[in-house]
Design a protein around this motif. Structure first.
Motif, PDB file in Angstrom:
ATOM      1  N   ASP A 113       0.846  -1.194   0.000  1.00 17.36           N
ATOM      2  CA  ASP A 113       0.000   0.000   0.000  1.00 17.36           C
ATOM      3  C   ASP A 113       0.882   1.245   0.000  1.00 17.36           C
ATOM      4  O   ASP A 113       2.084   1.179   0.282  1.00 17.36           O
ATOM      5  CB  ASP A 113      -0.897   0.036   1.242  1.00 17.36           C
ATOM      6  N   ILE A 114       0.270   2.375  -0.286  1.00 20.15           N
ATOM      7  CA  ILE A 114       0.990   3.655  -0.280  1.00 20.15           C
ATOM      8  C   ILE A 114       0.354   4.593   0.735  1.00 20.15           C
ATOM      9  O   ILE A 114      -0.871   4.646   0.869  1.00 20.15           O
ATOM     10  CB  ILE A 114       0.992   4.299  -1.680  1.00 20.15           C
ATOM     11  N   LEU A 115       1.204   5.325   1.436  1.00 20.57           N
ATOM     12  CA  LEU A 115       0.758   6.419   2.292  1.00 20.57           C
ATOM     13  C   LEU A 115       1.094   7.732   1.598  1.00 20.57           C
ATOM     14  O   LEU A 115       2.258   7.985   1.280  1.00 20.57           O
ATOM     15  CB  LEU A 115       1.450   6.371   3.655  1.00 20.57           C
ATOM     16  N   LEU A 116       0.073   8.542   1.350  1.00 20.22           N
ATOM     17  CA  LEU A 116       0.275   9.913   0.890  1.00 20.22           C
ATOM     18  C   LEU A 116       0.309  10.779   2.142  1.00 20.22           C
ATOM     19  O   LEU A 116      -0.721  11.006   2.787  1.00 20.22           O
ATOM     20  CB  LEU A 116      -0.848  10.349  -0.050  1.00 20.22           C
ATOM     21  N   ALA A 117       1.502  11.218   2.519  1.00 21.50           N
ATOM     22  CA  ALA A 117       1.724  11.968   3.758  1.00 21.50           C
ATOM     23  C   ALA A 117       1.940  13.435   3.405  1.00 21.50           C
ATOM     24  O   ALA A 117       2.872  13.767   2.669  1.00 21.50           O
ATOM     25  CB  ALA A 117       2.942  11.409   4.491  1.00 21.50           C
ATOM     26  N   ILE A 118       1.093  14.308   3.951  1.00 22.51           N
ATOM     27  CA  ILE A 118       1.100  15.712   3.539  1.00 22.51           C
ATOM     28  C   ILE A 118       1.384  16.616   4.734  1.00 22.51           C
ATOM     29  O   ILE A 118       0.699  16.555   5.754  1.00 22.51           O
ATOM     30  CB  ILE A 118      -0.250  16.105   2.906  1.00 22.51           C
ATOM     31  N   SER A 119       2.405  17.458   4.599  1.00 20.71           N
ATOM     32  CA  SER A 119       2.733  18.449   5.626  1.00 20.71           C
ATOM     33  C   SER A 119       3.532  19.563   4.971  1.00 20.71           C
ATOM     34  O   SER A 119       4.562  19.300   4.345  1.00 20.71           O
ATOM     35  CB  SER A 119       3.547  17.813   6.759  1.00 20.71           C
ATOM     36  N   THR A 120       3.078  20.795   5.113  1.00 20.16           N
ATOM     37  CA  THR A 120       3.795  21.904   4.472  1.00 20.16           C
ATOM     38  C   THR A 120       5.184  22.092   5.074  1.00 20.16           C
ATOM     39  O   THR A 120       6.117  22.479   4.374  1.00 20.16           O
ATOM     40  CB  THR A 120       3.004  23.222   4.583  1.00 20.16           C
ATOM     41  N   SER A 121       5.326  21.813   6.368  1.00 18.90           N
ATOM     42  CA  SER A 121       6.622  21.976   7.031  1.00 18.90           C
ATOM     43  C   SER A 121       7.459  20.705   6.993  1.00 18.90           C
ATOM     44  O   SER A 121       8.683  20.756   7.122  1.00 18.90           O
ATOM     45  CB  SER A 121       6.421  22.380   8.496  1.00 18.90           C
ATOM     46  N   GLY A 122       6.781  19.564   6.867  1.00 17.53           N
ATOM     47  CA  GLY A 122       7.469  18.284   6.971  1.00 17.53           C
ATOM     48  C   GLY A 122       7.736  17.873   8.405  1.00 17.53           C
ATOM     49  O   GLY A 122       8.413  16.867   8.643  1.00 17.53           O
ATOM     50  N   ASN A 123       7.201  18.623   9.357  1.00 21.37           N
ATOM     51  CA  ASN A 123       7.510  18.373  10.770  1.00 21.37           C
ATOM     52  C   ASN A 123       6.305  17.958  11.610  1.00 21.37           C
ATOM     53  O   ASN A 123       6.442  17.836  12.835  1.00 21.37           O
ATOM     54  CB  ASN A 123       8.136  19.623  11.394  1.00 21.37           C
ATOM     55  N   SER A 124       5.155  17.749  11.009  1.00 21.24           N
ATOM     56  CA  SER A 124       3.970  17.371  11.785  1.00 21.24           C
ATOM     57  C   SER A 124       4.217  16.026  12.461  1.00 21.24           C
ATOM     58  O   SER A 124       4.419  15.011  11.791  1.00 21.24           O
ATOM     59  CB  SER A 124       2.744  17.283  10.877  1.00 21.24           C
ATOM     60  N   ALA A 125       4.173  16.021  13.793  1.00 20.00           N
ATOM     61  CA  ALA A 125       4.568  14.822  14.543  1.00 20.00           C
ATOM     62  C   ALA A 125       3.691  13.626  14.215  1.00 20.00           C
ATOM     63  O   ALA A 125       4.185  12.492  14.108  1.00 20.00           O
ATOM     64  CB  ALA A 125       4.530  15.115  16.038  1.00 20.00           C
ATOM     65  N   ASN A 126       2.387  13.857  14.030  1.00 17.55           N
ATOM     66  CA  ASN A 126       1.520  12.708  13.746  1.00 17.55           C
ATOM     67  C   ASN A 126       1.727  12.175  12.329  1.00 17.55           C
ATOM     68  O   ASN A 126       1.523  10.982  12.081  1.00 17.55           O
ATOM     69  CB  ASN A 126       0.047  13.031  14.018  1.00 17.55           C
ATOM     70  N   VAL A 127       2.156  13.021  11.415  1.00 16.83           N
ATOM     71  CA  VAL A 127       2.465  12.550  10.060  1.00 16.83           C
ATOM     72  C   VAL A 127       3.812  11.826  10.060  1.00 16.83           C
ATOM     73  O   VAL A 127       3.986  10.819   9.369  1.00 16.83           O
ATOM     74  CB  VAL A 127       2.442  13.717   9.053  1.00 16.83           C
ATOM     75  N   ALA A 143       5.434  11.638  -0.143  1.00 19.36           N
ATOM     76  CA  ALA A 143       5.372  12.757   0.799  1.00 19.36           C
ATOM     77  C   ALA A 143       5.235  14.068   0.036  1.00 19.36           C
ATOM     78  O   ALA A 143       6.032  14.359  -0.859  1.00 19.36           O
ATOM     79  CB  ALA A 143       6.619  12.787   1.673  1.00 19.36           C
ATOM     80  N   LEU A 144       4.224  14.839   0.397  1.00 14.94           N
ATOM     81  CA  LEU A 144       4.074  16.207  -0.102  1.00 14.94           C
ATOM     82  C   LEU A 144       4.540  17.141   1.004  1.00 14.94           C
ATOM     83  O   LEU A 144       3.919  17.206   2.071  1.00 14.94           O
ATOM     84  CB  LEU A 144       2.612  16.498  -0.442  1.00 14.94           C
ATOM     85  N   THR A 145       5.641  17.843   0.759  1.00 12.98           N
ATOM     86  CA  THR A 145       6.230  18.708   1.777  1.00 12.98           C
ATOM     87  C   THR A 145       6.542  20.077   1.183  1.00 12.98           C
ATOM     88  O   THR A 145       6.223  20.366   0.034  1.00 12.98           O
ATOM     89  CB  THR A 145       7.528  18.092   2.346  1.00 12.98           C
ATOM     90  N   GLY A 146       7.216  20.893   1.982  1.00 11.56           N
ATOM     91  CA  GLY A 146       7.701  22.193   1.535  1.00 11.56           C
ATOM     92  C   GLY A 146       8.936  22.559   2.339  1.00 11.56           C
ATOM     93  O   GLY A 146       9.488  21.736   3.068  1.00 11.56           O
ATOM     94  N   ARG A 147       9.368  23.800   2.184  1.00 10.73           N
ATOM     95  CA  ARG A 147      10.544  24.293   2.904  1.00 10.73           C
ATOM     96  C   ARG A 147      11.733  23.354   2.693  1.00 10.73           C
ATOM     97  O   ARG A 147      12.107  23.095   1.557  1.00 10.73           O
ATOM     98  CB  ARG A 147      10.206  24.508   4.379  1.00 10.73           C
ATOM     99  N   ASP A 148      12.308  22.805   3.791  1.00 11.71           N
ATOM    100  CA  ASP A 148      13.467  21.914   3.644  1.00 11.71           C
ATOM    101  C   ASP A 148      13.091  20.443   3.782  1.00 11.71           C
ATOM    102  O   ASP A 148      13.958  19.586   3.893  1.00 11.71           O
ATOM    103  CB  ASP A 148      14.556  22.281   4.654  1.00 11.71           C
ATOM    104  N   GLY A 149      11.800  20.150   3.770  1.00  9.04           N
ATOM    105  CA  GLY A 149      11.338  18.769   3.898  1.00  9.04           C
ATOM    106  C   GLY A 149      11.146  18.319   5.326  1.00  9.04           C
ATOM    107  O   GLY A 149      10.470  17.322   5.583  1.00  9.04           O
ATOM    108  N   ARG A 164       8.672  17.963  -2.861  1.00 10.25           N
ATOM    109  CA  ARG A 164       8.960  19.084  -1.957  1.00 10.25           C
ATOM    110  C   ARG A 164       8.801  20.407  -2.692  1.00 10.25           C
ATOM    111  O   ARG A 164       9.565  20.710  -3.618  1.00 10.25           O
ATOM    112  CB  ARG A 164      10.370  18.976  -1.398  1.00 10.25           C
ATOM    113  N   VAL A 165       7.833  21.193  -2.276  1.00  3.91           N
ATOM    114  CA  VAL A 165       7.573  22.477  -2.924  1.00  3.91           C
ATOM    115  C   VAL A 165       8.661  23.472  -2.525  1.00  3.91           C
ATOM    116  O   VAL A 165       8.902  23.686  -1.329  1.00  3.91           O
ATOM    117  CB  VAL A 165       6.187  23.019  -2.529  1.00  3.91           C
ATOM    118  N   PRO A 166       9.323  24.082  -3.502  1.00  3.14           N
ATOM    119  CA  PRO A 166      10.415  25.016  -3.194  1.00  3.14           C
ATOM    120  C   PRO A 166       9.891  26.392  -2.784  1.00  3.14           C
ATOM    121  O   PRO A 166       9.974  27.367  -3.528  1.00  3.14           O
ATOM    122  CB  PRO A 166      11.193  25.075  -4.512  1.00  3.14           C
TER     123      PRO A 166
END
Length: 197
Positions: A113-127, A143-149, A164-166
Motif C-alpha cells: 500500500d501507499i501512504l500519501l503523507a502531507i505536511s507543508t513543514s514536513g515536521n507534523s509529529a503525527n504525520v 510525501a508532499l512537503t515544503g521548505r526543507d522537507g 517538496r515544494v520550493p
C-alpha cells in the motif's frame, strides 16, 4: 489600503510559486504517479493523511480516486485517515494526538500500500509517526512537503518519493500541493485508463 493590489499580489505570488515548482517537481510527480499506479494494479490502496489544510488535501485526493477526477472510470481504492471523528478523538484522548494516523495505518495498511503523507513543514509529529508506521507495514510513502522537507524527509527511503515544494510560504506550498494532487489524479487515470485526447 488598496485591496485589489493586495489581491493581485497574492495571484502573482501564486503564479511565481507554481512557475518555479514547474521547473523542479514534474519528475517527482511522475515517479509518485507510477508508484501509485503500481500499487493500484497490485490490488493495493492509498491511505492519505495531514493536518488542517493538508487534511483537506488528503480528503480531496481520496475523493478524486474513489469517485472520479475528470472522466468516467471505475472507483479506485483510497482512504483519507482524517475523516472518522470517533476514531480520531478516541485515539487522541486515550493515547496521543501524535498517534491518530499511525494507529489507523497499523490496522489498515498492508504491504505494498501507499501512504500519501502531507505536511507543508514536513515536521507534523503525527504525520512523522504515520510514516514510521507505514514503513513498519512495508508500505511505500509519497510525501508532499515544503521548505526543507523537515523531519519527514529524513525518514524516506529509496523506494519512497518526496514532492517538496520550493517555497517557505505555507499558503503557496498548499496551493502547489493541490496542483500536484490534481497532476497525480490525472496521471493515474492516464496510465490506468488511457488518454482521452
Amino acid at each position: 489600503m488598496d485591496f485589489q493590489s493586495r489581491i493581485l499580489g497574492h495571484f502573482n505570488a501564486s503564479i511565481d510559486a507554481k512557475t518555479y515548482a514547474s521547473e523542479v517537481l514534474p519528475p517527482f510527480i511522475e515517479v509518485a504517479s507510477q508508484m501509485m499506479v503500481q500499487c493500484l494494479v497490485s490490488e493495493g490502496k492509498i491511505l492519505a493523511c495531514g493536518n488542517g489544510g493538508s487534511a483537506g488535501d488528503s480528503q480531496h485526493f481520496s475523493s478524486e480516486l474513489l469517485n472520479r477526477f475528470e472522466r468516467e472510470r471505475p472507483s479506485l481504492p483510497a482512504l483519507a485517515l482524517t475523516t472518522d471523528t470517533s476514531t480520531l478523538t478516541s485515539i487522541a484522548n486515550d493515547y496521543s494526538y501524535n498517534e491518530i494516523f499511525s494507529k489507523q495505518i497499523r490496522a489498515l495498511g498492508q504491504p505494498g500500500d501507499i501512504l500519501l503523507a502531507i505536511s507543508t513543514s514536513g515536521n507534523s509529529a503525527n504525520v512523522v509517526q504515520a510514516i514510521q508506521a507505514a514503513h513498519d507495514r512495508d508500505m511505500h510513502i509519497v510525501a508532499l512537503t515544503g521548505r526543507d522537507g523537515g523531519d519527514m524527509a529524513s525518514l524516506l527511503g529509496q523506494d519512497d518519493c518526496e514532492i517538496r515544494v520550493p517555497s517557505t510560504s505555507t499558503a503557496r506550498i498548499q496551493e502547489v500541493h493541490l496542483l500536484a494532487i490534481h497532476c497525480l489524479c490525472d496521471l493515474i487515470d492516464q496510465q490506468l485508463f488511457g488518454s482521452t485526447e
